[in-house]
Design an enzyme around this catalytic site. Structure first.
Site, short mmCIF file in Angstrom:
data_model
loop_
_atom_site.label_atom_id
_atom_site.label_comp_id
_atom_site.label_asym_id
_atom_site.label_seq_id
_atom_site.Cartn_x
_atom_site.Cartn_y
_atom_site.Cartn_z
N LYS A 88 -11.64 -43.63 20.62
CA LYS A 88 -10.84 -44.26 19.57
C LYS A 88 -10.83 -45.77 19.67
CE LYS A 88 -8.61 -41.46 17.19
NZ LYS A 88 -7.42 -40.74 17.56
N CYS A 116 22.42 -33.15 28.54
CA CYS A 116 23.82 -32.80 28.28
C CYS A 116 24.09 -31.45 28.94
CB CYS A 116 24.04 -32.73 26.78
SG CYS A 116 25.49 -31.78 26.29
N LYS A 150 -16.11 -41.70 13.56
CA LYS A 150 -15.08 -40.70 13.27
C LYS A 150 -14.37 -41.14 11.98
CE LYS A 150 -11.40 -38.14 15.52
NZ LYS A 150 -10.50 -38.01 14.38
N SER A 195 -9.36 -29.67 17.37
CA SER A 195 -9.28 -31.13 17.38
C SER A 195 -10.09 -31.61 18.59
CB SER A 195 -7.83 -31.57 17.49
OG SER A 195 -7.18 -30.85 18.51
N LEU A 196 -10.17 -32.91 18.76
CA LEU A 196 -10.97 -33.45 19.86
C LEU A 196 -10.05 -34.12 20.86
CD1 LEU A 196 -13.84 -35.18 17.84
CD2 LEU A 196 -13.93 -33.01 19.06
N ASP A 208 -11.85 -41.43 9.02
CA ASP A 208 -10.40 -41.23 8.94
C ASP A 208 -10.07 -40.58 7.59
OD1 ASP A 208 -7.79 -41.30 9.61
OD2 ASP A 208 -7.50 -43.44 9.23
N TYR A 251 -4.72 -13.10 -9.40
CA TYR A 251 -5.67 -14.07 -9.94
C TYR A 251 -6.64 -14.53 -8.85
CZ TYR A 251 -7.35 -18.40 -12.12
OH TYR A 251 -8.14 -19.40 -12.61
N ASP A 252 -6.04 -14.89 -7.70
CA ASP A 252 -6.87 -15.35 -6.58
C ASP A 252 -7.84 -14.27 -6.13
OD1 ASP A 252 -5.65 -17.76 -6.63
OD2 ASP A 252 -4.26 -17.34 -4.98
N TYR A 262 -20.48 -32.72 9.28
CA TYR A 262 -20.82 -33.02 10.67
C TYR A 262 -20.71 -31.83 11.62
CZ TYR A 262 -15.73 -33.62 10.87
OH TYR A 262 -14.38 -33.44 10.76
N GLU A 269 -15.67 -34.10 6.74
CA GLU A 269 -14.48 -34.90 6.45
C GLU A 269 -14.46 -35.34 4.99
OE1 GLU A 269 -12.79 -35.09 9.21
OE2 GLU A 269 -11.28 -36.67 8.98
N CYS A 274 28.05 -27.80 22.98
CA CYS A 274 27.59 -29.03 22.34
C CYS A 274 27.03 -28.69 20.96
CB CYS A 274 26.51 -29.69 23.20
SG CYS A 274 25.79 -31.14 22.42
N GLU A 289 -21.40 -40.51 16.45
CA GLU A 289 -21.25 -40.79 15.02
C GLU A 289 -19.84 -41.32 14.77
OE1 GLU A 289 -21.54 -37.00 13.00
OE2 GLU A 289 -20.31 -36.12 14.56
N CYS A 349 27.31 -37.04 27.00
CA CYS A 349 26.63 -36.66 25.76
C CYS A 349 27.33 -37.32 24.58
CB CYS A 349 26.65 -35.15 25.61
SG CYS A 349 26.01 -34.60 24.02
N ASP A 381 -0.27 -14.69 -9.40
CA ASP A 381 -1.15 -15.65 -8.75
C ASP A 381 -2.04 -14.99 -7.72
OD1 ASP A 381 -0.07 -17.58 -10.25
OD2 ASP A 381 1.17 -18.49 -8.67
N ALA A 382 -1.43 -14.05 -6.97
CA ALA A 382 -2.18 -13.39 -5.91
C ALA A 382 -3.33 -12.59 -6.51
CB ALA A 382 -1.26 -12.47 -5.10
N LYS A 414 -20.94 -36.10 21.05
CA LYS A 414 -21.14 -34.67 21.27
C LYS A 414 -22.37 -34.43 22.12
CE LYS A 414 -19.22 -33.35 16.81
NZ LYS A 414 -19.54 -33.12 15.40
N CYS A 420 28.97 -34.39 22.31
CA CYS A 420 30.07 -33.52 22.70
C CYS A 420 30.88 -34.08 23.86
CB CYS A 420 29.56 -32.12 23.05
SG CYS A 420 28.64 -32.05 24.60
#
Length: 747
Positions: A321, A444, A125, A91-92, A127, A45-46, A233, A181, A450, A123, A426, A42-43, A297, A429
């Site tokens: 959000k 604990c 977001k 991420s935002l 999902d 091939y890739d 985007y 996205e 424990c 704009e 706990c 596979d490797a 942005k 334990c």
DNA sequence: CAGCCTCGAGTTCC
DNA sequence: CTCGAGGCTG
């Protein structure tokens, strides 16, 4: 076989090789589908497929009509290859209230050091799942999922089946990574689900899951049947700029043939952003696809550049959000889980209920007093202590992921419901579970006695950022921990598994699901990890407060396991003295009246330290330890305690003996003239703010410090610089003015 | 010494 | 993904 670099291929060679590759790859495909043994791995091939794409990228006119690049029904693979993103996919950060948006804008103005009006782009977001598309000379050569941001999965074959994704671009930069996205429309989602149920296949809970499931098909012929779409985007690596503003870049995407979201708007103020948000919120139900908020942005790309990034999010963007979906259900029980550090975490067991398209049956309750008020999602929280089994509760998914309890309906509380008695022992334990003064969690005290802590600690040891042993995950750890024949109680036990006793091994191999091969594979995977990065090793020990970053900092400072251990041993008396001084100070705080309190604390600290009789070398080893950037006294003490604890230390030493090589961290790249240098900024900076100066210096590999010492390499002094500049001159350290500094780093 | 930022630890579901 | 807390900056 060693390939000639694509860059030096002649046209004739390229043509010849493309033919050869077309034949070899076609054979490989047939072999795979005919269930014969594939002739190449596979490797391999890739690799060949990638080379084919690279050659085509350089000689687009030589691309064959039977090019393997266009064979979208590519052979299913065992899994996806990993792709390292050349520019991290971040991420935002989130805003939930209008107030958060205003703070976001104000924060940017503060960072930039001016209050001029800022232009933004807003704009929806989407999902879905983010995807990065790499085009070289206008040809799509790779598509990768976000993954953890640094490394994603290669889904090129699947991306090629998506209509909205062009295979070739006209007039694009030589190198262009388009990000956007992948999503599924409501209509297509409904049709897919009814088709699936007709066929007796599984249906999807929501469009996002359907899109994710479709994009991650190992057989791209299935992906091809799934109606996925794509909005562009953003971008990663580029050979030339896409414009001067975010809006221009989006327009460029459109011109290149990508879909861009029609609700993308320029906004000139926080008010306009919020107006656009309301307008999108109104249209939400009619859009025909899921969105979970609006992204803002900064429009000017030069400003985006100046603002830069925090560790995982850009400073120049935020996601506003929509309020989370909620559902009401019954709280059936409250269970207590015990974590690696002994933390007792209450978990709510719920009557299963659908929230935002997913069935939820558990929710975290965090800790003993999950208090009144609003959490960071703006959701009201009921008084934690008063949540009772039998209550009617409102559930939502924080960040659309983690189920939480938002509210409780007291009018529906059964008369029999009593307050939840939070255990002081706990549950695993029986050891005392105590809550340190000022701490939110109860822990604990059983330590490794424990079983829950012992198992969780082992799971941490084999986790992905630690030893990451293939075939030895959380499940296997639970099995082996309780194993009567071959128990794993400590990390070192993992490494002695194979050699412990021959008869036991034979028994293991005869067990369910454990054949000759799987045992051999596991042993091979374990042996592979006898050579390990120093930072991973330190992280894997599971010392409280020492996470991935702390471990990396320590590895960078000490460079070897032996040096770290030696330093900790040496510093022990000073560490103990430090703790004693803390305690003395704490006691005094309680006694003392406010007046003159401060003045009296220092002598008390000093006396406590003096009473310990700390040798000078111990004091300096300790100072060195807590002087490491990011390592303070709390981490220092935690480390010191772990290495001074007999049981833990024995386990560390035993583990060390089982390892063959501990790889020191790579020296930081010395490409920039300031990398590895310690820089101090002083006085007024006129061309940039302090935060900005620091962020830029650090991005170039420099360490920014607040005070001048022998270790300082460069002092950047603006007007009004005082004692620091003088001290630097006394010490013979390079002093630059702001222009000198800018010239240095732009060189 | 307060406020910010970053990190660690805990969590759910697919 | 979020919360709490440690560490650093101003």
């Amino acid at each position: 076989m060693v390939d000639i670099s694509v860059d030096t291929l002649t046209e004739a060679q390229a043509q010849e090789e493309l033919l050869a590759l077309a034949i070899v790859l076609d054979q490989a495909n047939r072999a795979y589908h005919g269930a014969d043994d594939p002739e190449i791995s596979d490797a391999e091939y890739d690799r060949l497929k990638k080379r084919n794409a690279q050659i085509e990228a350089r000689f687009p006119h030589l691309k064959r009509s039977d090019s393997p690049t266009d064979q979208v029904g590519a052979a299913p693979t065992d899994g996806f290859g990993k792709v390292r993103h050349s520019v991290r996919m971040l991420s935002l950060s989130n805003a939930f209230e209008d107030q958060d948006v205003k703070e976001f804008v104000a924060g940017i103005q503060r960072y930039l050091g001016h209050s001029d009006a800022l232009a933004f782009v807003a704009e929806p977001k989407i999902d879905g799942l983010s995807l990065s598309l790499r085009y070289e000379n206008g040809v799509l050569v790779q598509a990768a999922t976000r993954g953890d941001g640094a490394e994603g999965e290669d889904v090129t074959a699947n991306a090629l089946t998506i209509q909205d994704i062009p295979h070739q671009l006209q007039g694009a930069p030589d190198l262009l990574e388009v990000r956007g996205e992948v999503y599924m429309s409501h209509q297509d989602f409904a049709a897919l689900n009814s088709r699936q149920s007709e066929r007796g296949g599984k249906t999807f809970a929501n469009p996002r899951n359907a899109a994710a499931g479709s994009l991650r098909q190992l057989d791209s012929r299935i992906t091809q049947e799934r109606p996925l779409r794509f909005f562009a985007y953003s971008w990663g690596a580029l050979s030339e700029p896409l414009g001067e503003t975010q809006m221009q870049a989006i327009d460029r995407f459109k011109a290149l043939g990508f879909q861009v979201n029609p609700l993308t708007r320029a906004c000139a103020s926080p008010q306009e952003l919020i107006e656009h948000y309301r307008s999108i919120e109104q249209q939400r139900a009619d859009l025909g696809y899921d969105i979970d908020g609006v992204v803002y942005k900064v429009n000017d790309l030069a400003l985006q550049d100046r603002l830069g990034f925090r560790s995982t999010t850009p400073r120049w963007a935020i996601a506003h959000k929509f309020p989370a979906e909620t559902a009401w259900t019954h709280l059936e029980a409250i269970d207590i889980q015990v974590g690696r550090t002994g933390a007792l975490s209450p978990v709510a067991r719920l009557t299963p209920v659908t929230v935002g398209g997913v069935v939820v049956s558990n929710a975290t309750l965090h800790n003993e007093d999950y208090i009144i008020g609003r959490d960071s999602n703006g959701m009201p929280i009921r008084e934690g202590r008063d949540l009772r089994v039998g209550d009617w509760v409102q559930v939502y998914r924080a960040g659309d992921v983690i189920p939480k309890i938002a509210d409780v309906d007291l009018s529906k509380r059964p008369d029999t419901a009593t307050p939840f008695p939070f255990p002081t022992q706990c549950p695993e334990c029986g050891s005392d579970a105590v809550r340190e003064e000022g701490d939110a969690v109860r822990r604990c005290t059983g330590g490794l006695i424990c079983p829950a802590q012992a198992i969780e600690k082992l799971k941490h040891f084999v986790s992905r950022s630690a030893f990451d042993i293939e075939g030895l995950g959380a499940k296997q750890i639970e099995m082996f921990h309780a194993d009567p024949v071959l128990p794993i109680k400590t990390p070192a036990d993992i490494f002695s598994l194979q050699t412990r006793d021959a008869a036991a091994i034979a028994k293991l191999r005869n067990r369910d699901g454990w054949g000759e091969t799987s045992a051999a594979n596991l042993f091979a995977a374990i042996d592979q990890r006898r050579s390990i990065d120093l930072s991973r090793l330190i992280f894997s020990l599971g010392i409280r407060h020492v996470g991935e970053v702390g471990a990396r900092d320590l590895a960078g400072h000490y460079q070897s396991w032996e040096a770290l251990v030696e330093a900790l041993d040496l510093a022990r008396p000073a560490a103990l003295a430090h703790r004693k001084a803390d305690q003395a100070e704490q006691a005094e705080r309680l006694n003392a009246l406010a007046e003159h309190r401060r003045a009296r604390l220092k002598p008390i600290r000093d006396a406590a330290i003096a009473s310990y009789d700390v040798p000078a070398d111990a004091a300096s080893a300790w100072a060195d330890l807590i002087g490491v950037d990011g390592i303070g006294a709390v981490l220092g003490l935690s480390l010191s305690d772990a290495f001074a604890n007999k049981t833990e230390r024995a386990a560390f030493d035993e583990l060390r003996l089982a390892l063959t090589r501990i790889i020191p961290p790579e020296a930081p790249s010395s490409e920039s003239p300031v990398s590895g240098k310690t820089v101090v900024f002083t006085g007024t900076l006129e061309k940039m703010t302090r935060a900005e100066a620091k962020a830029r210096a650090e991005a170039l590999g420099a360490k920014v410090s607040g005070s001048v010492s022998k270790k300082t390499d460069i002092v950047v002094a603006g007007p009004g610089a005082g004692s620091k500049e003088k001290k630097a001159k006394d010490l013979g350290i390079t002093v630059l003015d702001e222009d000198g500094w800018l010239a240095l780093i732009s060189a």
